[in-house]
Design an enzyme around this catalytic site. Structure first.
Site, PDB file in Angstrom:
ATOM      1  CG  PHE A 124       7.033  -1.576   5.526  1.00 29.93           C
ATOM      2  CD1 PHE A 124       7.350  -0.524   4.677  1.00 29.93           C
ATOM      3  CD2 PHE A 124       5.750  -1.635   6.050  1.00 29.93           C
ATOM      4  CE1 PHE A 124       6.409   0.443   4.365  1.00 29.93           C
ATOM      5  CE2 PHE A 124       4.806  -0.673   5.737  1.00 29.93           C
ATOM      6  CZ  PHE A 124       5.138   0.368   4.896  1.00 29.93           C
ATOM      7  CG  ASP A 194       5.011  -7.854   4.749  1.00 28.01           C
ATOM      8  OD1 ASP A 194       4.369  -7.945   3.683  1.00 28.01           O
ATOM      9  OD2 ASP A 194       4.888  -6.892   5.536  1.00 28.01           O
ATOM     10  CE1 TYR A 219      -1.423  -0.374   0.367  1.00 30.59           C
ATOM     11  CE2 TYR A 219      -2.900  -1.543   1.844  1.00 30.59           C
ATOM     12  CZ  TYR A 219      -1.740  -0.826   1.632  1.00 30.59           C
ATOM     13  OH  TYR A 219      -0.909  -0.555   2.688  1.00 30.59           O
ATOM     14  CE  LYS A 220       2.201  -1.682  -0.333  1.00 31.37           C
ATOM     15  NZ  LYS A 220       2.820  -2.264   0.845  1.00 31.37           N
ATOM     16  NE  ARG A 368       7.993   2.527  -3.359  1.00 32.49           N
ATOM     17  CZ  ARG A 368       7.178   1.982  -2.454  1.00 32.49           C
ATOM     18  NH1 ARG A 368       7.671   1.221  -1.507  1.00 32.49           N
ATOM     19  NH2 ARG A 368       5.895   2.231  -2.481  1.00 32.49           N
TER      20      ARG A 368
HETATM   21  C1  LIG Z   1       2.493  -1.819   2.090  1.00 34.30           C
HETATM   22  C2  LIG Z   1       3.090  -2.680   3.114  1.00 34.30           C
HETATM   23  C3  LIG Z   1       2.381  -3.014   4.257  1.00 34.30           C
HETATM   24  C4  LIG Z   1       1.015  -2.457   4.453  1.00 34.30           C
HETATM   25  O1  LIG Z   1       0.593  -2.505   5.763  1.00 34.30           O
HETATM   26  P1  LIG Z   1      -0.881  -2.069   6.130  1.00 34.30           P
HETATM   27  O2  LIG Z   1      -0.989  -2.378   7.560  1.00 34.30           O
HETATM   28  O3  LIG Z   1      -1.810  -2.890   5.286  1.00 34.30           O
HETATM   29  O4  LIG Z   1      -1.008  -0.606   5.846  1.00 34.30           O
HETATM   30  C5  LIG Z   1       2.972  -3.866   5.166  1.00 34.30           C
HETATM   31  N1  LIG Z   1       4.201  -4.369   4.962  1.00 34.30           N
HETATM   32  C6  LIG Z   1       4.920  -4.050   3.866  1.00 34.30           C
HETATM   33  C7  LIG Z   1       6.277  -4.627   3.661  1.00 34.30           C
HETATM   34  C8  LIG Z   1       4.386  -3.184   2.917  1.00 34.30           C
HETATM   35  O5  LIG Z   1       5.092  -2.858   1.854  1.00 34.30           O
END
Ligand SMILES: *Cc1c(COP(=O)(O)O)cnc(C)c1O
Length: 409
Positions: A124, A194, A219-220, A368
């Site tokens: 990411f 992660d 939040y997902k 997605r």
């Molecule tokens: C959504 C997501 C995040 C979110 O990061 P925030 O700092 O909480 O906005 C981080 N890593 C991955 C792989 C994600 O999909």
């Protein structure tokens, strides 16, 4: 399969009762649980109570009387069983990016004689920015980025930290976390995972993986609400040695002694930093209650069944309309997500959103779809493909009003 077949699957779905806890607006197929999970009315009630009664009337007394002071630990206790951890191994605070920063710095310091932080080029973007920032900050530290299938070969004796995302945010590809963690350990490195697209969607067992550190988003698939606090896992065997690079008072062993010197708190709690965001934590705490009645082993099973149904229906009905499955075809190799490749993904995604099918666009050509196992039904999968079939057959994406890019998706 006809729609009746999907409805029949819903009737025997052991997770079907969990959907009752959520409020899904009429006419909406929320296939973006990997982006922002759906709301539960219980969360709304809880937030209202915290604001009106605990804050409005209780005022500062609520730090004790309403349990605000221990809310981070209470939420950690709810997340721990979902990831195969003990409560003392989980800290709930900050965003995933900030927690990753803390975890990677702490992990790097466990291996002071090694200079490489290894990650993959599909990771990411925020994670890669954070890792690059860590290397800028720490002396004798270098980031090495390789393709995901080159990671194991690059685990040589200069690697201090391996950090990867368990489920790829674009393709939905699932990494073999147990195997890669073992490979990192064999090379003498520490692994930082992660789990943002994993927890609440696929099998996660940090104890079984012998994981060192991990972070993840709430939040997902956990439906904690926009910007809900993230979590950081630190294995108990590392606790004595680990230090957070942000030595804030809430990570102190005795925050309210107001002593001159910093002393790290117990276990993962040392990764807390500042005052906890009580409104967000209360929302997350209420959102996580639904998992108490969930048989966690059913979650990966349903994710695979939903995504497999989607892949089969896309092949059957959309294959001739220019859409291609861009996720692994073997269910065990993907998360609760299927990505479709389509040249005009942006306009098609906006047309789908207008038709009630909520999905995300990831440039340049990815649409997605996330299948949150607690509230997405088999019939929703069928209906979503039916809507896509209609939009593609009508060439709806060519309508100029879908050509404007979105700001956030
Ligand atoms: C959504 C997501 C995040 C979110 O990061 P925030 O700092 O909480 O906005 C981080 N890593 C991955 C792989 C994600 O999909």
């Amino acid at each position: 399969m006809e729609r009746d077949g999907a409805v029949a699957l819903d009737l025997t779905d052991p997770l079907a009762p969990a959907r009752e806890a959520f409020r899904i607006p009429d006419g909406v197929l929320p296939l973006n649980g990997n982006s922002l999970g759906a709301l539960q009315p219980a969360v709304e009630d809880r937030v209202r109570r915290v604001v009106t009664d605990e804050w409005g009337i209780g005022l500062k007394r609520s730090w004790n009387d309403a349990g605000w002071a221990s809310l981070p630990q209470q939420v950690a206790a709810r997340i721990a069983p979902l990831i195969g951890a003990d409560r003392a191994e989980v800290a709930v605070a900050d965003s995933t990016s900030v927690d990753l920063f803390k975890a990677v710095v702490a992990a790097r310091r466990l291996r002071p004689d090694r200079r490489v932080i290894l990650t993959d080029d599909r990771n990411f973007p925020s994670d890669r920015y954070v890792v690059a920032g860590v290397a800028e900050l720490l002396a004798d530290t270098e980031v090495v980025v390789v393709a995901p299938d080159e990671v194991e070969g690059r685990l040589t004796d200069d690697v201090a930290v391996l950090t990867m995302t368990h489920v790829d945010y674009r393709s939905g590809r699932l990494q073999d976390a147990a195997r890669l963690t073992a490979a990192a350990h064999d090379a003498g490195a520490v692994a930082v995972w992660d789990l943002s697209h994993s927890t609440g969607a696929v099998h996660v067992d940090l104890a079984d993986w012998h994981a060192d550190l991990a972070v993840g988003c709430t939040y997902k698939y956990l439906s904690g609400g926009p910007g809900a606090p993230a979590y950081l896992f630190a294995a108990a065997r590392h606790h004595d040695e680990l230090r957070s690079p942000i030595a804030g008072w809430f990570g102190h062993a005795a925050p309210f002694a107001f002593g001159d010197a910093y002393a790290p708190g117990a276990g993962a709690d040392r990764f807390l930093a500042g005052t906890p965001p009580i409104l967000s934590l209360a929302a997350l705490d209420a959102a996580l209650e639904v998992w108490e009645d969930v048989e966690i082993g059913e979650v990966p099973h349903k994710s695979r069944a939903l995504t497999s149904l989607f892949v089969a229906l896309v092949d059957e009905r959309l294959g001739d309309l220019g859409v291609r499955v861009a996720s692994p075809r073997v269910a065990e190799q993907r998360g609760a997500q299927v990505s479709l490749a389509f040249d005009d993904a942006g306009p098609l995604g906006r047309a789908a959103t207008e038709a009630g099918v909520l999905a995300d666009v990831r440039p340049p050509d990815i649409l997605r779809f996330g299948f949150a196992p607690l509230y997405v039904r088999y019939r929703d999968v069928w209906d979503a493909v039916d809507v896509l079939h209609r939009l593609l057959s009508d060439r709806a994406w060519e309508d100029p009003r879908f050509s404007e890019p979105e700001h956030v998706s």
